[in-house]
Enzyme design. Sequence first.
Site, PDB file in Angstrom:
ATOM      1  N   GLY A  14       0.918  -1.307   0.171  1.00  0.00           N
ATOM      2  CA  GLY A  14      -0.043   0.091  -0.001  1.00  0.00           C
ATOM      3  C   GLY A  14       1.001   1.312   0.215  1.00  0.00           C
ATOM      4  O   GLY A  14       0.399   2.277   0.426  1.00  0.00           O
ATOM      5  N   LEU A  18      -2.305   6.939   1.022  1.00  0.00           N
ATOM      6  CA  LEU A  18      -2.227   8.228   1.997  1.00  0.00           C
ATOM      7  C   LEU A  18      -1.427   7.843   2.966  1.00  0.00           C
ATOM      8  O   LEU A  18      -0.139   8.437   3.257  1.00  0.00           O
ATOM      9  CB  LEU A  18      -3.412   8.501   2.628  1.00  0.00           C
ATOM     10  CG  LEU A  18      -3.553   9.817   3.562  1.00  0.00           C
ATOM     11  CD1 LEU A  18      -2.818  10.912   2.904  1.00  0.00           C
ATOM     12  CD2 LEU A  18      -4.964   9.910   4.224  1.00  0.00           C
ATOM     13  N   TYR A 141     -16.333  -2.563   5.664  1.00  0.00           N
ATOM     14  CA  TYR A 141     -15.132  -2.265   5.944  1.00  0.00           C
ATOM     15  C   TYR A 141     -14.596  -2.712   7.530  1.00  0.00           C
ATOM     16  O   TYR A 141     -13.709  -3.302   7.665  1.00  0.00           O
ATOM     17  CB  TYR A 141     -14.864  -0.872   5.809  1.00  0.00           C
ATOM     18  CG  TYR A 141     -13.437  -0.174   5.866  1.00  0.00           C
ATOM     19  CD1 TYR A 141     -12.487  -0.472   5.180  1.00  0.00           C
ATOM     20  CD2 TYR A 141     -13.018   0.413   7.008  1.00  0.00           C
ATOM     21  CE1 TYR A 141     -11.334   0.082   4.851  1.00  0.00           C
ATOM     22  CE2 TYR A 141     -11.672   1.074   7.200  1.00  0.00           C
ATOM     23  CZ  TYR A 141     -10.892   0.875   6.129  1.00  0.00           C
ATOM     24  OH  TYR A 141      -9.535   1.139   6.162  1.00  0.00           O
ATOM     25  N   ASN A 170      -9.439   9.186  11.775  1.00  0.00           N
ATOM     26  CA  ASN A 170      -9.756   9.819  10.364  1.00  0.00           C
ATOM     27  C   ASN A 170      -8.071  10.269   9.678  1.00  0.00           C
ATOM     28  O   ASN A 170      -7.891  11.191  10.681  1.00  0.00           O
ATOM     29  CB  ASN A 170     -10.705  10.629  10.220  1.00  0.00           C
ATOM     30  CG  ASN A 170     -12.098   9.731  10.591  1.00  0.00           C
ATOM     31  OD1 ASN A 170     -12.129   8.953  11.331  1.00  0.00           O
ATOM     32  ND2 ASN A 170     -12.806  10.312   9.609  1.00  0.00           N
ATOM     33  N   LEU A 171      -7.676  10.122   8.786  1.00  0.00           N
ATOM     34  CA  LEU A 171      -6.326  10.540   8.362  1.00  0.00           C
ATOM     35  C   LEU A 171      -6.386  11.403   7.266  1.00  0.00           C
ATOM     36  O   LEU A 171      -7.360  11.440   6.494  1.00  0.00           O
ATOM     37  CB  LEU A 171      -5.437   9.289   8.079  1.00  0.00           C
ATOM     38  CG  LEU A 171      -4.999   8.268   8.886  1.00  0.00           C
ATOM     39  CD1 LEU A 171      -4.177   7.488   8.160  1.00  0.00           C
ATOM     40  CD2 LEU A 171      -4.355   9.057  10.082  1.00  0.00           C
TER      41      LEU A 171
END
Length: 309
Positions: A14, A18, A141, A170-171
């Site tokens: 990955g 992000l 998810y 939360n990014l």
Amino acid sequence: MIILEKNSKITVFGGTGLLGSAIVKRLKAKGYQNIDSISSKEINLLEKKEVEEYLKNQQPDQLFMVAGHVGGIYSNMKRGADFLYKNTTMALNVFESIKNYSKNTKILFTGSTCIYPKENPQPINEDRFLAGKLEKTNIGYAIAKITGIIASELYTKQYGLKTIAVMPTNLYGPNDNYDLENGHMIPGLIKKFYDAKQNNNTITLWGSGKPRREALFSEDCADVCIYLMKNYDGSEIINIGTGFDYSITEFADKIKKVLDFEPKIEWDTSKPDGTFEKRTDITRLKKIMPEYKPRSFEEGLKIVLEYDF
Ligand code: GDP
């Protein structure tokens, strides 16, 4: 304790996402030299043979498993089956292949704070895992991530794998997904405000504006992941949050101030609010990493505006 050496063979699954890209950037900045950043173009983690082949050949010392099929509330609601299938399959392919072909690799698995029940005393500590009913908007998810956490625990117990599991909140950050329909709230808001400032138009935000969210800068999260890879071998899951949260309306106010622009805002209440609040308890993390101090939202926002806009 596995030592993360400067010449350790490190893989990031990955690596263009992000968090993955932030981990690669921060590893390089810290002087790590032997980093293999893998995107879905190089290895499709849904194909077990490809995962096996890679691990058999590479045998990394450390693996950051931060790959995933991700998206915001709307995308999660519309494509829940895809979120369930893809994230479960990727996680299980990785654990099973590590067990079969690369048992000495230490894995850091990223869950998410959406694994916690819909309702919790705030802040949410790690003992809330599996303590109640889940939020429906992202249940596919969440269940996939829960499977990954349990896999991490069970493969360690049964096969002696070296795993740790962390729960990022939360990014946002450079290299984010600014797709307005499928992305997350924070990049969505930043893009909407930025575009409105260029075109002087009205902004439509979703829901009531009342739900509360944390916002963690991706590189602060990356620093924690690297630190834990180096310094933590425990079986307990660890929250990576900020400990402070804002309502969606408060986020909008902060973006307004930084951009110095006051658009007209409409609220589309046909869109869901999702979980009302999910502020994390970061006591466990602070015990392991006392110097952890996530930057303020305003500070991160200025970096994002410079980098992505
Ligand atoms: P969540 O944290 O998993 O629920 O996912 P998001 O990052 O997508 O945040 C969703 C919350 O932000 C909900 O309360 C939405 O109603 C609210 N929201 C407000 N405007 C937007 C927007 O433009 N995009 C997104 N994704 N969410 C928004």
